[in-house]
Design a protein around this motif. Structure first.
Motif, mmCIF file in Angstrom:
data_model
loop_
_atom_site.group_PDB
_atom_site.id
_atom_site.type_symbol
_atom_site.label_atom_id
_atom_site.label_comp_id
_atom_site.label_asym_id
_atom_site.label_seq_id
_atom_site.Cartn_x
_atom_site.Cartn_y
_atom_site.Cartn_z
ATOM 1 N N ARG A 192 0.847 -1.214 0.000
ATOM 2 C CA ARG A 192 0.000 0.000 0.000
ATOM 3 C C ARG A 192 0.871 1.249 0.000
ATOM 4 N NH1 ARG A 192 -3.242 -2.965 3.616
ATOM 5 N NH2 ARG A 192 -2.487 -1.741 5.379
ATOM 6 N N LYS A 193 1.989 1.190 0.734
ATOM 7 C CA LYS A 193 2.916 2.333 0.794
ATOM 8 C C LYS A 193 3.515 2.555 -0.607
ATOM 9 C CE LYS A 193 6.015 5.089 2.694
ATOM 10 N NZ LYS A 193 6.298 5.541 1.402
ATOM 11 N N HIS A 194 3.862 1.416 -1.251
ATOM 12 C CA HIS A 194 4.441 1.476 -2.598
ATOM 13 C C HIS A 194 3.461 2.154 -3.556
ATOM 14 C CE1 HIS A 194 7.017 0.318 -5.862
ATOM 15 N NE2 HIS A 194 6.111 -0.469 -6.421
ATOM 16 N N TRP A 195 2.185 1.790 -3.456
ATOM 17 C CA TRP A 195 1.176 2.394 -4.336
ATOM 18 C C TRP A 195 1.085 3.898 -4.129
ATOM 19 C CZ3 TRP A 195 -0.327 1.915 -8.811
ATOM 20 C CH2 TRP A 195 -0.597 0.686 -9.374
ATOM 21 N N ARG A 196 1.210 4.321 -2.844
ATOM 22 C CA ARG A 196 1.139 5.778 -2.583
ATOM 23 C C ARG A 196 2.313 6.481 -3.262
ATOM 24 N NH1 ARG A 196 -0.725 4.196 2.503
ATOM 25 N NH2 ARG A 196 1.318 4.455 3.490
ATOM 26 N N ASP A 197 3.527 5.875 -3.177
ATOM 27 C CA ASP A 197 4.685 6.476 -3.859
ATOM 28 C C ASP A 197 4.458 6.526 -5.370
ATOM 29 O OD1 ASP A 197 6.100 6.907 -1.575
ATOM 30 O OD2 ASP A 197 7.303 5.083 -1.705
ATOM 31 N N LEU A 198 3.907 5.393 -5.870
ATOM 32 C CA LEU A 198 3.691 5.342 -7.331
ATOM 33 C C LEU A 198 2.683 6.395 -7.772
ATOM 34 C CD1 LEU A 198 3.637 1.577 -8.365
ATOM 35 C CD2 LEU A 198 5.498 3.222 -8.469
#
Ligand code: HEM
Length: 461
Positions: A192-198
């Protein structure tokens, strides 16, 4: 099943750690955190030689670290395919140039190639200069004698930080096999954190595409590229090439395709280049005698003037180029290169069966003591004309050779030269830490484990 047993049959003959479980394979390698990866890879090569195999989750990986093996990998026609683990990058880079394979990759590579023509590069020189002047102003604002983390300072746009996190995520994900599954990954807190960065990255790429599109639609806004009229020019940067191809319907490119390519170039072009500048500044900061030679070369070229460099000046910076090459030898932007073998391939005494992933450790290749004596030492003379003559052509490959080489290498070298020469003309550098104390991690790109602090003291050009 037949393919896996065939792979097992051939790879069992290769040196490598004993295989206790065919299903789990060498779990400790898979679970290895990125910061332990350089030591783990070197230890394995030391134990088993410069070609070895490990098994991960039922699949063999063959690691190589010698120029003669790299030559086979990069000259063979059956190694254009990116391995399955590049799929972990699809959420971010989609099927852009770096991650795609087959006809799609061929089409995009052909389409974007003209963006790297030398005439375009010369136009970019001005862009680099103007960005560097802003950087020099920023550096001047630091009081003399304070240490600055060069990795942060070289990241010319804040977005690069996020790109860095997104690329480090690939290694984190590789070390946790349960996160290879897309659904499980995106349900996990890390995912989920990765998606926010993306989504932050995508916002910026979409904005860049939209604003360029808008500029193209309003041709009366005096938009010029280099010295030629924008719409009649053959000289186009890569985004213009893609947008023009869309306008002319010469290839079918959806908005997502454009985003994939912009993200790919942003990642490929930014993170590796800023890394190379950061490591070089750090290395010069703890090798005063080498720094002095660079100052001397630049003083000879500019004779005390603070004028902008021309393309001709850049070509005269031979020693600085040796320094940059040596820094890329010690810290190659991308430390491990993977290719899937589309047909059986003979590598040395072994047959690497179809479907196997071959991984070249560029990091180990560049530290081969037979090719680079005293390989951990920073010695730009490794790239003097005399010492370079007769060297194995695949012993030094920071930009990867072969059809899937880096299209941006000339662009990168020019950018690094412009930035470093300006900094060196204006500052004396001193690093806080010794080279021997620098520990690195293998993310998708090579990363220092600690801040690379360098002191910038003004000098008169
Ligand atoms: C010092 C700077 C750079 C280094 C060390 C570097 C290194 C590399 C390497 C090793 C590859 C092969 C990756 C692989 O096979 O997995 C690569 C591919 C690529 N690089 Fe670079 N690169 C640099 C700068 C750039 C720049 C400035 C750009 C664009 C402006 C760029 C764009 C790309 C692209 C699009 C690919 C994928 C090519 C393909 O698969 O056809 N790179 N780079």
């Amino acid at each position: 099943y037949a393919a896996v047993s065939r792979q097992l049959h051939f790879t069992e003959k290769m040196p490598g750690p004993p295989l206790e479980s065919k299903i789990l394979g060498h779990v400790e390698e898979t679970m290895c955190p990125p910061e332990d990866m350089p030591t783990m890879v070197s230890a394995r090569f030391k134990e088993y030689g410069s070609l070895l195999r490990i098994w991960i989750g039922g699949f063999p990986l063959v690691f190589i670290e010698e120029g003669k093996y790299a030559e086979v990998l990069f000259t063979s026609e059956c190694t254009e395919i990116k391995p399955e683990f590049y799929r972990l990058l699809h959420g971010w880079l989609g099927l852009g140039l770096l991650t795609s394979s087959g006809p799609l990759w061929q089409q995009r590579r052909k389409l974007t190639n003209p963006a790297f023509h030398f005439s375009i590069l010369n136009d970019f020189c001005e862009v680099f200069i103007s960005n560097t002047l802003t950087l020099i102003d920023q550096l001047r604002q630091n009081p003399d004698g304070t240490f600055v983390n060069v990795m942060t300072q070289m990241k010319l746009v804040a977005l690069d930080n996020i790109c860095g996190k997104a690329s480090a995520m690939l290694m984190t994900r590789m070390s946790k096999p349960w996160l290879w599954n897309e659904l499980l990954f995106f349900l996990s807190p890390t995912g989920r954190k990765h998606w926010r960065d993306l989504s932050t990255i995508f916002e910026v790429t979409d904005m860049a595409i939209e604003s360029r599109r808008h500029m193209r639609e309003n041709k009366d806004n005096h938009l010029r590229w280099g010295s030629e009229e924008f719409d009649g020019s053959q000289k186009m940067a890569f985004l213009d090439l893609l947008l023009e191809a869309c306008e002319k319907n010469s290839v079918s490119l959806l908005d997502e395709d454009l985003r994939d390519e912009v993200s790919t170039f942003m990642f490929g072009g930014q993170h590796t280049t800023s890394g190379s500048m950061g490591y070089t500044l750090f290395l010069l900061g703890n090798h005063p005698e080498i720094q002095e030679k660079c100052h001397q070369e630049l003083d000879d070229i500019f004779q005390g003037s603070n004028r902008k460099p021309t393309v001709g000046d850049l070509q005269k910076m031979n020693y600085l180029e040796q320094v940059i090459k040596e820094s890329l030898r010690l810290f190659p932007g991308i430390p491990l290169l993977g290719r899937e073998v589309a047909e059986d391939l003979q590598v040395g005494d072994y047959t690497v069966p179809k479907g196997t992933v071959l991984i070249l450790s560029v990091y180990s290749l560049h530290r081969d003591p037979k090719v680079f004596p005293d390989p951990d030492k920073f010695d730009p003379d490794h790239f003097s004309p005399e010492k370079s003559a007769g060297r194995h052509p695949y012993a030094y490959v920071p930009f990867a050779p072969g059809p899937r080489n880096c299209p941006g290498q000339k662009f990168a070298l020019m950018e690094v030269k412009v930035v470093l020469s300006y900094i060196l003309r204006n500052f004396q550098l001193e690093s806080e830490h010794e080279l021997e104390d620098l520990k690195i991690s293998f993310a998708l790109v090579i990363r220092p484990q600690k801040d690379l602090n360098v002191k910038f003291t003004r000098r008169n050009p």
